[in-house]
Scaffold this motif. Structure first.
Motif, PDB file in Angstrom:
ATOM      1  N   LEU A  48       0.843  -1.555  -0.248  1.00  0.00           N
ATOM      2  CA  LEU A  48       0.186  -0.121  -0.332  1.00  0.00           C
ATOM      3  C   LEU A  48       0.758   1.614  -0.090  1.00  0.00           C
ATOM      4  O   LEU A  48       1.005   2.259  -0.877  1.00  0.00           O
ATOM      5  N   ALA A  49       2.025   1.613   0.444  1.00  0.00           N
ATOM      6  CA  ALA A  49       2.294   2.719   0.972  1.00  0.00           C
ATOM      7  C   ALA A  49       3.386   2.305  -0.733  1.00  0.00           C
ATOM      8  O   ALA A  49       3.368   3.724  -0.984  1.00  0.00           O
ATOM      9  N   GLN A  50       3.657   1.302  -1.020  1.00  0.00           N
ATOM     10  CA  GLN A  50       4.786   1.477  -2.355  1.00  0.00           C
ATOM     11  C   GLN A  50       3.658   2.702  -3.480  1.00  0.00           C
ATOM     12  O   GLN A  50       3.677   3.670  -4.544  1.00  0.00           O
ATOM     13  N   VAL A  51       2.523   1.613  -3.893  1.00  0.00           N
ATOM     14  CA  VAL A  51       1.151   2.320  -4.087  1.00  0.00           C
ATOM     15  C   VAL A  51       1.115   3.871  -4.153  1.00  0.00           C
ATOM     16  O   VAL A  51       1.025   4.513  -5.036  1.00  0.00           O
ATOM     17  N   MET A  52       1.064   4.347  -2.956  1.00  0.00           N
ATOM     18  CA  MET A  52       0.408   5.627  -2.244  1.00  0.00           C
ATOM     19  C   MET A  52       1.227   5.821  -2.972  1.00  0.00           C
ATOM     20  O   MET A  52       1.310   7.412  -3.068  1.00  0.00           O
ATOM     21  N   ILE A  53       2.498   6.208  -2.715  1.00  0.00           N
ATOM     22  CA  ILE A  53       3.515   6.775  -2.929  1.00  0.00           C
ATOM     23  C   ILE A  53       3.737   7.337  -4.448  1.00  0.00           C
ATOM     24  O   ILE A  53       4.244   8.788  -5.015  1.00  0.00           O
ATOM     25  N   ALA A  54       3.416   5.694  -4.870  1.00  0.00           N
ATOM     26  CA  ALA A  54       3.874   6.741  -6.460  1.00  0.00           C
ATOM     27  C   ALA A  54       2.645   7.285  -7.283  1.00  0.00           C
ATOM     28  O   ALA A  54       3.055   8.445  -8.310  1.00  0.00           O
ATOM     29  N   ASN A  55       1.169   7.294  -6.461  1.00  0.00           N
ATOM     30  CA  ASN A  55       0.257   7.846  -6.701  1.00  0.00           C
ATOM     31  C   ASN A  55       0.271   9.678  -6.226  1.00  0.00           C
ATOM     32  O   ASN A  55      -0.034  10.170  -7.070  1.00  0.00           O
ATOM     33  N   ASP A  56       1.047   9.407  -5.523  1.00  0.00           N
ATOM     34  CA  ASP A  56       1.712  11.152  -4.977  1.00  0.00           C
ATOM     35  C   ASP A  56       2.171  11.907  -5.721  1.00  0.00           C
ATOM     36  O   ASP A  56       1.878  12.856  -6.340  1.00  0.00           O
ATOM     37  N   LEU A  57       3.515  10.475  -6.191  1.00  0.00           N
ATOM     38  CA  LEU A  57       4.488  11.178  -7.445  1.00  0.00           C
ATOM     39  C   LEU A  57       3.688  11.752  -8.715  1.00  0.00           C
ATOM     40  O   LEU A  57       3.647  12.142  -9.036  1.00  0.00           O
ATOM     41  N   LEU A  58       2.908  10.510  -9.584  1.00  0.00           N
ATOM     42  CA  LEU A  58       2.197  11.465  -9.673  1.00  0.00           C
ATOM     43  C   LEU A  58       1.552  12.333 -10.249  1.00  0.00           C
ATOM     44  O   LEU A  58       0.850  12.911 -11.049  1.00  0.00           O
ATOM     45  N   GLU A  59       0.860  12.414  -8.842  1.00  0.00           N
ATOM     46  CA  GLU A  59       0.107  13.241  -8.983  1.00  0.00           C
ATOM     47  C   GLU A  59       0.657  15.029  -9.276  1.00  0.00           C
ATOM     48  O   GLU A  59       0.814  16.242  -9.125  1.00  0.00           O
ATOM     49  N   LEU A  60       2.142  14.521  -8.509  1.00  0.00           N
ATOM     50  CA  LEU A  60       3.278  16.262  -8.113  1.00  0.00           C
ATOM     51  C   LEU A  60       3.335  16.195  -9.439  1.00  0.00           C
ATOM     52  O   LEU A  60       3.176  17.640  -9.822  1.00  0.00           O
ATOM     53  N   LEU A  61       2.943  15.285 -10.453  1.00  0.00           N
ATOM     54  CA  LEU A  61       3.962  15.312 -11.580  1.00  0.00           C
ATOM     55  C   LEU A  61       3.038  16.562 -12.860  1.00  0.00           C
ATOM     56  O   LEU A  61       2.942  17.639 -12.973  1.00  0.00           O
ATOM     57  N   ALA A  62       1.455  15.866 -12.238  1.00  0.00           N
ATOM     58  CA  ALA A  62       0.416  16.506 -12.677  1.00  0.00           C
ATOM     59  C   ALA A  62       0.059  18.017 -12.561  1.00  0.00           C
ATOM     60  O   ALA A  62       0.238  18.533 -13.001  1.00  0.00           O
ATOM     61  N   LEU A  63       0.675  17.882 -11.477  1.00  0.00           N
ATOM     62  CA  LEU A  63       0.499  19.357 -10.810  1.00  0.00           C
ATOM     63  C   LEU A  63       1.807  20.477 -11.755  1.00  0.00           C
ATOM     64  O   LEU A  63       0.933  21.353 -12.037  1.00  0.00           O
ATOM     65  N   HIS A  64       2.924  19.679 -12.015  1.00  0.00           N
ATOM     66  CA  HIS A  64       3.801  20.717 -12.489  1.00  0.00           C
ATOM     67  C   HIS A  64       3.160  20.688 -13.896  1.00  0.00           C
ATOM     68  O   HIS A  64       3.939  22.102 -14.433  1.00  0.00           O
ATOM     69  N   GLU A  65       3.246  19.768 -13.978  1.00  0.00           N
ATOM     70  CA  GLU A  65       2.556  20.166 -15.258  1.00  0.00           C
ATOM     71  C   GLU A  65       1.519  20.980 -15.664  1.00  0.00           C
ATOM     72  O   GLU A  65       1.740  21.367 -17.116  1.00  0.00           O
ATOM     73  N   ASP A  66       0.857  21.383 -15.304  1.00  0.00           N
ATOM     74  CA  ASP A  66      -1.059  22.044 -15.382  1.00  0.00           C
ATOM     75  C   ASP A  66       0.130  23.768 -14.785  1.00  0.00           C
ATOM     76  O   ASP A  66      -0.022  24.453 -15.565  1.00  0.00           O
ATOM     77  N   ARG A  67       0.809  23.441 -13.993  1.00  0.00           N
ATOM     78  CA  ARG A  67       1.108  24.555 -13.846  1.00  0.00           C
ATOM     79  C   ARG A  67       2.043  25.279 -14.798  1.00  0.00           C
ATOM     80  O   ARG A  67       2.327  26.067 -15.431  1.00  0.00           O
ATOM     81  N   VAL A  68       3.405  23.935 -15.395  1.00  0.00           N
ATOM     82  CA  VAL A  68       4.151  24.831 -17.030  1.00  0.00           C
ATOM     83  C   VAL A  68       3.077  25.127 -17.794  1.00  0.00           C
ATOM     84  O   VAL A  68       2.781  25.805 -18.305  1.00  0.00           O
ATOM     85  N   ALA A  69       2.146  24.352 -18.338  1.00  0.00           N
ATOM     86  CA  ALA A  69       1.183  24.502 -19.178  1.00  0.00           C
ATOM     87  C   ALA A  69       0.446  26.268 -19.105  1.00  0.00           C
ATOM     88  O   ALA A  69       0.063  26.874 -19.819  1.00  0.00           O
ATOM     89  N   ALA A  70      -0.011  26.648 -18.193  1.00  0.00           N
ATOM     90  CA  ALA A  70      -0.656  27.632 -17.712  1.00  0.00           C
ATOM     91  C   ALA A  70       0.422  29.121 -17.635  1.00  0.00           C
ATOM     92  O   ALA A  70      -0.024  30.403 -17.826  1.00  0.00           O
ATOM     93  N   GLU A  71       2.041  29.154 -17.916  1.00  0.00           N
ATOM     94  CA  GLU A  71       2.219  29.799 -17.620  1.00  0.00           C
ATOM     95  C   GLU A  71       3.305  29.741 -19.114  1.00  0.00           C
ATOM     96  O   GLU A  71       3.851  30.132 -19.158  1.00  0.00           O
ATOM     97  N   ALA A  72       2.656  29.036 -19.524  1.00  0.00           N
ATOM     98  CA  ALA A  72       3.415  28.779 -21.116  1.00  0.00           C
ATOM     99  C   ALA A  72       3.094  29.795 -21.909  1.00  0.00           C
ATOM    100  O   ALA A  72       1.875  30.413 -21.766  1.00  0.00           O
ATOM    101  N   PRO A  73       3.607  30.596 -22.783  1.00  0.00           N
ATOM    102  CA  PRO A  73       3.188  31.944 -23.863  1.00  0.00           C
ATOM    103  C   PRO A  73       1.704  31.266 -24.940  1.00  0.00           C
ATOM    104  O   PRO A  73       2.190  29.875 -25.114  1.00  0.00           O
ATOM    105  N   GLN A  74       1.311  31.845 -24.834  1.00  0.00           N
ATOM    106  CA  GLN A  74      -0.478  30.871 -25.902  1.00  0.00           C
ATOM    107  C   GLN A  74      -0.090  31.798 -27.014  1.00  0.00           C
ATOM    108  O   GLN A  74       0.328  33.073 -27.265  1.00  0.00           O
TER     109      GLN A  74
END
Length: 139
Positions: free
Chosen positions: A113-139
């Motif tokens: 369970l710890a392995q799965v939770m941490i992997a899912n948290d890292l995927l969420e962190l990556l998604a947050l980062h990608e959302d931020r990069v996309a929001a900051e990208a020039p249109q």
């Protein structure tokens, strides 16, 4: 970060360390059996069954503290494993739990369970980062 993500993050700050503690026998011996420390198995039970989840019926926490159906299923298995160990610990002391014949199953399920939770948290962190990069990208 939206409100749902923030709530999930705040709950997981409690759940993930509790699950990690159950997956780590040296931690259990060094911390839980030391009377001068705050954390003990009772604290872990409160986190997993009372305060931030219900390990016997975790489906209600999907989208709150648990991210996926896999986490729900593993949390249910962890709750069942802890219940089984409890039948071998009549005095409900940390020492009795750690000596229970079924305790290795608790550690194994918690590790998965710890392995799965941490992997899912890292995927969420990556998604947050990608959302931020996309929001900051020039249109």
């Amino acid at each position: 970060m939206d409100d749902d993500r923030l709530i999930t993050a705040r709950v997981r700050i409690q759940l993930v360390p509790a699950v990690l503690a159950l997956a780590n026998p040296p931690w259990q011996r060094d911390v839980w059996l030391d009377p001068s420390t705050f954390e003990n198995l009772d604290h872990i039970f409160h986190v997993l069954f009372d305060d931030f989840c219900d390990a016997e019926h975790p489906e209600r926490y999907l989208g709150i503290g648990l991210r996926t159906e896999e986490e729900v299923a593993l949390m249910r298995q962890l709750g069942a494993a802890l219940d089984t160990a409890g039948t071998e610990a009549p005095g409900e002391t940390d020492v009795e739990y750690l000596r229970a014949g079924s305790w290795p199953q608790v550690v194994a399920v918690a590790g998965r369970l710890a392995q799965v939770m941490i992997a899912n948290d890292l995927l969420e962190l990556l998604a947050l980062h990608e959302d931020r990069v996309a929001a900051e990208a020039p249109q």
